[in-house]
Motif scaffolding. Structure first.
Motif, PDB file in Angstrom:
ATOM      1  N   MET A   1      33.584 -39.858 -53.469  1.00 60.31           N
ATOM      2  CA  MET A   1      32.764 -40.754 -54.249  1.00 60.31           C
ATOM      3  C   MET A   1      31.564 -41.176 -53.417  1.00 60.31           C
ATOM      4  SD  MET A   1      35.372 -43.264 -56.263  1.00 60.31           S
ATOM      5  CE  MET A   1      36.022 -44.008 -54.789  1.00 60.31           C
ATOM      6  N   SER A   2      30.404 -41.095 -54.035  1.00 60.64           N
ATOM      7  CA  SER A   2      29.192 -41.547 -53.373  1.00 60.64           C
ATOM      8  C   SER A   2      28.276 -42.182 -54.407  1.00 60.64           C
ATOM      9  CB  SER A   2      28.501 -40.388 -52.668  1.00 60.64           C
ATOM     10  OG  SER A   2      28.119 -39.423 -53.610  1.00 60.64           O
ATOM     11  N   VAL A   3      27.450 -43.094 -53.962  1.00 57.41           N
ATOM     12  CA  VAL A   3      26.496 -43.751 -54.840  1.00 57.41           C
ATOM     13  C   VAL A   3      25.308 -42.818 -55.040  1.00 57.41           C
ATOM     14  CG1 VAL A   3      24.977 -45.740 -55.110  1.00 57.41           C
ATOM     15  CG2 VAL A   3      27.224 -46.031 -54.081  1.00 57.41           C
ATOM     16  N   VAL A   4      24.911 -42.630 -56.297  1.00 59.98           N
ATOM     17  CA  VAL A   4      23.800 -41.739 -56.621  1.00 59.98           C
ATOM     18  C   VAL A   4      22.775 -42.489 -57.459  1.00 59.98           C
ATOM     19  CG1 VAL A   4      25.096 -39.581 -56.458  1.00 59.98           C
ATOM     20  CG2 VAL A   4      25.077 -40.824 -58.606  1.00 59.98           C
ATOM     21  N   LEU A   5      21.533 -42.041 -57.363  1.00 59.79           N
ATOM     22  CA  LEU A   5      20.430 -42.613 -58.125  1.00 59.79           C
ATOM     23  C   LEU A   5      19.783 -41.535 -58.974  1.00 59.79           C
ATOM     24  CD1 LEU A   5      18.828 -44.754 -55.286  1.00 59.79           C
ATOM     25  CD2 LEU A   5      20.233 -45.570 -57.179  1.00 59.79           C
ATOM     26  N   PRO A   6      19.113 -41.919 -60.067  1.00 60.47           N
ATOM     27  CA  PRO A   6      18.458 -40.921 -60.915  1.00 60.47           C
ATOM     28  C   PRO A   6      17.461 -40.072 -60.128  1.00 60.47           C
ATOM     29  CG  PRO A   6      18.508 -43.039 -62.013  1.00 60.47           C
ATOM     30  CD  PRO A   6      19.000 -43.257 -60.616  1.00 60.47           C
ATOM     31  N   GLY A   7      17.508 -38.777 -60.369  1.00 60.34           N
ATOM     32  CA  GLY A   7      16.614 -37.834 -59.704  1.00 60.34           C
ATOM     33  C   GLY A   7      17.247 -37.104 -58.539  1.00 60.34           C
ATOM     34  N   GLU A   8      18.383 -37.578 -58.045  1.00 61.14           N
ATOM     35  CA  GLU A   8      19.056 -36.895 -56.938  1.00 61.14           C
ATOM     36  C   GLU A   8      19.680 -35.594 -57.427  1.00 61.14           C
ATOM     37  OE1 GLU A   8      21.735 -39.089 -54.430  1.00 61.14           O
ATOM     38  OE2 GLU A   8      20.599 -40.941 -54.749  1.00 61.14           O
ATOM     39  N   VAL A   9      19.740 -34.614 -56.543  1.00 63.65           N
ATOM     40  CA  VAL A   9      20.347 -33.324 -56.856  1.00 63.65           C
ATOM     41  C   VAL A   9      21.754 -33.300 -56.274  1.00 63.65           C
ATOM     42  CG1 VAL A   9      20.177 -30.828 -56.544  1.00 63.65           C
ATOM     43  CG2 VAL A   9      18.111 -32.188 -56.882  1.00 63.65           C
ATOM     44  N   VAL A  10      22.725 -32.863 -57.074  1.00 63.84           N
ATOM     45  CA  VAL A  10      24.120 -32.786 -56.654  1.00 63.84           C
ATOM     46  C   VAL A  10      24.413 -31.368 -56.198  1.00 63.84           C
ATOM     47  CG1 VAL A  10      26.516 -33.022 -57.421  1.00 63.84           C
ATOM     48  CG2 VAL A  10      24.773 -34.603 -58.267  1.00 63.84           C
ATOM     49  N   GLN A  11      24.987 -31.215 -55.020  1.00 65.15           N
ATOM     50  CA  GLN A  11      25.349 -29.910 -54.470  1.00 65.15           C
ATOM     51  C   GLN A  11      26.823 -29.633 -54.764  1.00 65.15           C
ATOM     52  OE1 GLN A  11      23.037 -27.989 -53.129  1.00 65.15           O
ATOM     53  NE2 GLN A  11      21.522 -29.603 -53.296  1.00 65.15           N
ATOM     54  N   THR A  12      27.119 -28.475 -55.348  1.00 64.99           N
ATOM     55  CA  THR A  12      28.495 -28.069 -55.628  1.00 64.99           C
ATOM     56  C   THR A  12      28.671 -26.593 -55.308  1.00 64.99           C
ATOM     57  OG1 THR A  12      28.033 -27.477 -57.905  1.00 64.99           O
ATOM     58  CG2 THR A  12      28.715 -29.739 -57.501  1.00 64.99           C
ATOM     59  N   GLN A  13      29.935 -26.180 -55.126  1.00 64.62           N
ATOM     60  CA  GLN A  13      30.231 -24.782 -54.849  1.00 64.62           C
ATOM     61  C   GLN A  13      30.880 -24.080 -56.030  1.00 64.62           C
ATOM     62  OE1 GLN A  13      31.250 -27.193 -52.495  1.00 64.62           O
ATOM     63  NE2 GLN A  13      29.554 -26.806 -51.120  1.00 64.62           N
ATOM     64  N   HIS A  14      31.264 -24.817 -57.062  1.00 65.73           N
ATOM     65  CA  HIS A  14      31.948 -24.210 -58.206  1.00 65.73           C
ATOM     66  C   HIS A  14      30.959 -23.492 -59.111  1.00 65.73           C
ATOM     67  CE1 HIS A  14      35.966 -25.799 -57.595  1.00 65.73           C
ATOM     68  NE2 HIS A  14      35.381 -26.882 -57.130  1.00 65.73           N
ATOM     69  N   LYS A  15      31.430 -22.406 -59.718  1.00 66.88           N
ATOM     70  CA  LYS A  15      30.570 -21.637 -60.612  1.00 66.88           C
ATOM     71  C   LYS A  15      30.659 -22.130 -62.046  1.00 66.88           C
ATOM     72  CE  LYS A  15      30.547 -17.677 -57.698  1.00 66.88           C
ATOM     73  NZ  LYS A  15      30.321 -16.305 -57.558  1.00 66.88           N
ATOM     74  N   SER A  16      31.828 -22.591 -62.468  1.00 67.94           N
ATOM     75  CA  SER A  16      31.975 -23.110 -63.833  1.00 67.94           C
ATOM     76  C   SER A  16      32.313 -24.596 -63.744  1.00 67.94           C
ATOM     77  CB  SER A  16      33.063 -22.364 -64.592  1.00 67.94           C
ATOM     78  OG  SER A  16      34.302 -22.516 -63.943  1.00 67.94           O
ATOM     79  N   LEU A  17      31.331 -25.420 -64.038  1.00 70.78           N
ATOM     80  CA  LEU A  17      31.483 -26.873 -63.972  1.00 70.78           C
ATOM     81  C   LEU A  17      31.392 -27.479 -65.356  1.00 70.78           C
ATOM     82  CD1 LEU A  17      29.152 -27.804 -60.988  1.00 70.78           C
ATOM     83  CD2 LEU A  17      31.625 -27.797 -61.004  1.00 70.78           C
TER      84      LEU A  17
END
Length: 70
Positions: A1-17
């Motif tokens: 869990m992390s605090v995020v703000l509008p406009g931030e890009v989320v990094q993920t490794q999954h192909k089907s989210l």
């Protein structure tokens, strides 16, 4: 869990989210996709790590018939 703000890009490794409220996927002209946060809150994910959403406190009021005055 992390605090995020509008406009931030989320990094993920999954192909089907599966994206929930507060996240939107954008594809640029070169075909590269990125997941961008659309509202402030904490970034949450399920135990498998394939579903993401943003938990926040928007304090919106939904009006009902009792709120209307004639």
């Amino acid at each position: 869990m992390s605090v995020v703000l509008p406009g931030e890009v989320v990094q993920t490794q999954h192909k089907s989210l599966k994206l929930g409220p507060g996240l939107q996927q954008f594809v640029d002209s070169q075909g590269k996709s990125s997941i961008v946060v659309t509202r402030a809150g904490t970034l949450e994910q399920n135990p498998k790590g394939n579903k993401f959403w943003v938990e926040g406190n928007s304090r919106r009021v939904s009006q009902s018939v009792a709120h209307l005055t004639i």
